[in-house]
Design a protein around this motif. Structure first.
Motif, PDB file in Angstrom:
ATOM      1  N   GLY A  43       0.803  -1.215   0.000  1.00 21.99           N
ATOM      2  CA  GLY A  43       0.000   0.000   0.000  1.00 21.99           C
ATOM      3  C   GLY A  43       0.839   1.270   0.000  1.00 21.99           C
ATOM      4  O   GLY A  43       0.326   2.354  -0.219  1.00 21.99           O
ATOM      5  N   ASN A  44       2.126   1.135   0.225  1.00 23.09           N
ATOM      6  CA  ASN A  44       3.040   2.280   0.220  1.00 23.09           C
ATOM      7  C   ASN A  44       3.514   2.505  -1.215  1.00 23.09           C
ATOM      8  O   ASN A  44       4.442   1.871  -1.686  1.00 23.09           O
ATOM      9  CB  ASN A  44       4.219   2.011   1.160  1.00 23.09           C
ATOM     10  CG  ASN A  44       5.140   3.195   1.293  1.00 23.09           C
ATOM     11  OD1 ASN A  44       4.994   4.191   0.590  1.00 23.09           O
ATOM     12  ND2 ASN A  44       6.099   3.089   2.192  1.00 23.09           N
ATOM     13  N   ASP A  45       2.852   3.432  -1.916  1.00 27.77           N
ATOM     14  CA  ASP A  45       3.203   3.684  -3.312  1.00 27.77           C
ATOM     15  C   ASP A  45       4.605   4.268  -3.473  1.00 27.77           C
ATOM     16  O   ASP A  45       5.276   4.013  -4.471  1.00 27.77           O
ATOM     17  CB  ASP A  45       2.161   4.581  -3.971  1.00 27.77           C
ATOM     18  CG  ASP A  45       1.885   5.851  -3.213  1.00 27.77           C
ATOM     19  OD1 ASP A  45       2.436   6.019  -2.109  1.00 27.77           O
ATOM     20  OD2 ASP A  45       1.096   6.683  -3.708  1.00 27.77           O
ATOM     21  N   ARG A  46       5.077   5.006  -2.488  1.00 30.23           N
ATOM     22  CA  ARG A  46       6.432   5.553  -2.565  1.00 30.23           C
ATOM     23  C   ARG A  46       7.488   4.450  -2.484  1.00 30.23           C
ATOM     24  O   ARG A  46       8.527   4.524  -3.134  1.00 30.23           O
ATOM     25  CB  ARG A  46       6.675   6.565  -1.456  1.00 30.23           C
ATOM     26  CG  ARG A  46       5.878   7.822  -1.619  1.00 30.23           C
ATOM     27  CD  ARG A  46       6.194   8.799  -0.522  1.00 30.23           C
ATOM     28  NE  ARG A  46       5.417  10.009  -0.667  1.00 30.23           N
ATOM     29  CZ  ARG A  46       5.590  11.061   0.079  1.00 30.23           C
ATOM     30  NH1 ARG A  46       6.491  11.063   1.041  1.00 30.23           N
ATOM     31  NH2 ARG A  46       4.860  12.136  -0.105  1.00 30.23           N
ATOM     32  N   LEU A  47       7.221   3.442  -1.690  1.00 26.91           N
ATOM     33  CA  LEU A  47       8.161   2.316  -1.569  1.00 26.91           C
ATOM     34  C   LEU A  47       8.251   1.551  -2.877  1.00 26.91           C
ATOM     35  O   LEU A  47       9.347   1.208  -3.328  1.00 26.91           O
ATOM     36  CB  LEU A  47       7.738   1.389  -0.427  1.00 26.91           C
ATOM     37  CG  LEU A  47       8.602   0.155  -0.197  1.00 26.91           C
ATOM     38  CD1 LEU A  47      10.024   0.562   0.160  1.00 26.91           C
ATOM     39  CD2 LEU A  47       8.006  -0.708   0.898  1.00 26.91           C
ATOM     40  N   ILE A  48       7.124   1.300  -3.511  1.00 26.55           N
ATOM     41  CA  ILE A  48       7.126   0.584  -4.789  1.00 26.55           C
ATOM     42  C   ILE A  48       7.815   1.413  -5.863  1.00 26.55           C
ATOM     43  O   ILE A  48       8.660   0.907  -6.609  1.00 26.55           O
ATOM     44  CB  ILE A  48       5.682   0.231  -5.203  1.00 26.55           C
ATOM     45  CG1 ILE A  48       5.072  -0.736  -4.184  1.00 26.55           C
ATOM     46  CG2 ILE A  48       5.646  -0.372  -6.598  1.00 26.55           C
ATOM     47  CD1 ILE A  48       3.598  -0.959  -4.357  1.00 26.55           C
ATOM     48  N   ALA A  49       7.499   2.702  -5.949  1.00 32.03           N
ATOM     49  CA  ALA A  49       8.132   3.573  -6.945  1.00 32.03           C
ATOM     50  C   ALA A  49       9.629   3.708  -6.675  1.00 32.03           C
ATOM     51  O   ALA A  49      10.439   3.703  -7.608  1.00 32.03           O
ATOM     52  CB  ALA A  49       7.465   4.947  -6.949  1.00 32.03           C
TER      53      ALA A  49
END
Length: 112
Positions: A74-80
């Motif tokens: 759910g952490n979009d910054r971590l995936i990006a």
């Protein structure tokens, strides 16, 4: 914002912090201006400063965007950030890394 300190104390802390910051930075300018060559051990240590500063600025924003550690999908910054790191490792190009990271963040945030 209310505080229990009077304005003289607050301004005193601000002035002392400013003077100390100026003195620390000025000491490096003074010291490096007086020596002819930077010792090799100091030179090799200074090569790691940009990476350390970058990591100190980026990792909290990626790993804890809301102030608490968030290691989930759910952490979009971590995936990006992970996709950008993979692009950096694979291509070794800064522009590609920034583009992959920003496009991934935008897609995750606005499309998904």
């Amino acid at each position: 914002m209310a505080t229990s300190y009077d304005s003289t104390t607050i301004w005193g802390v601000i002035v002392v912090a400013g003077v100390l910051t100026f003195a620390i930075r000025g000491s490096f300018v003074y010291l490096f201006g007086r020596i002819d060559a930077v010792p090799p051990t100091v030179q090799s240590a200074l090569e790691y400063v940009p990476a350390a500063v970058f990591a100190a600025l980026v990792f909290p924003a990626v790993l804890a965007p809301a102030g608490t550690l968030e290691l989930s999908l759910g952490n979009d910054r971590l995936i990006a950030g992970t996709l950008a790191a993979l692009a950096a490792w694979y291509t070794e190009r800064v522009v590609v890394t920034i583009a992959v990271g920003m496009i991934a963040l935008w897609v995750l945030r606005f499309v998904v």
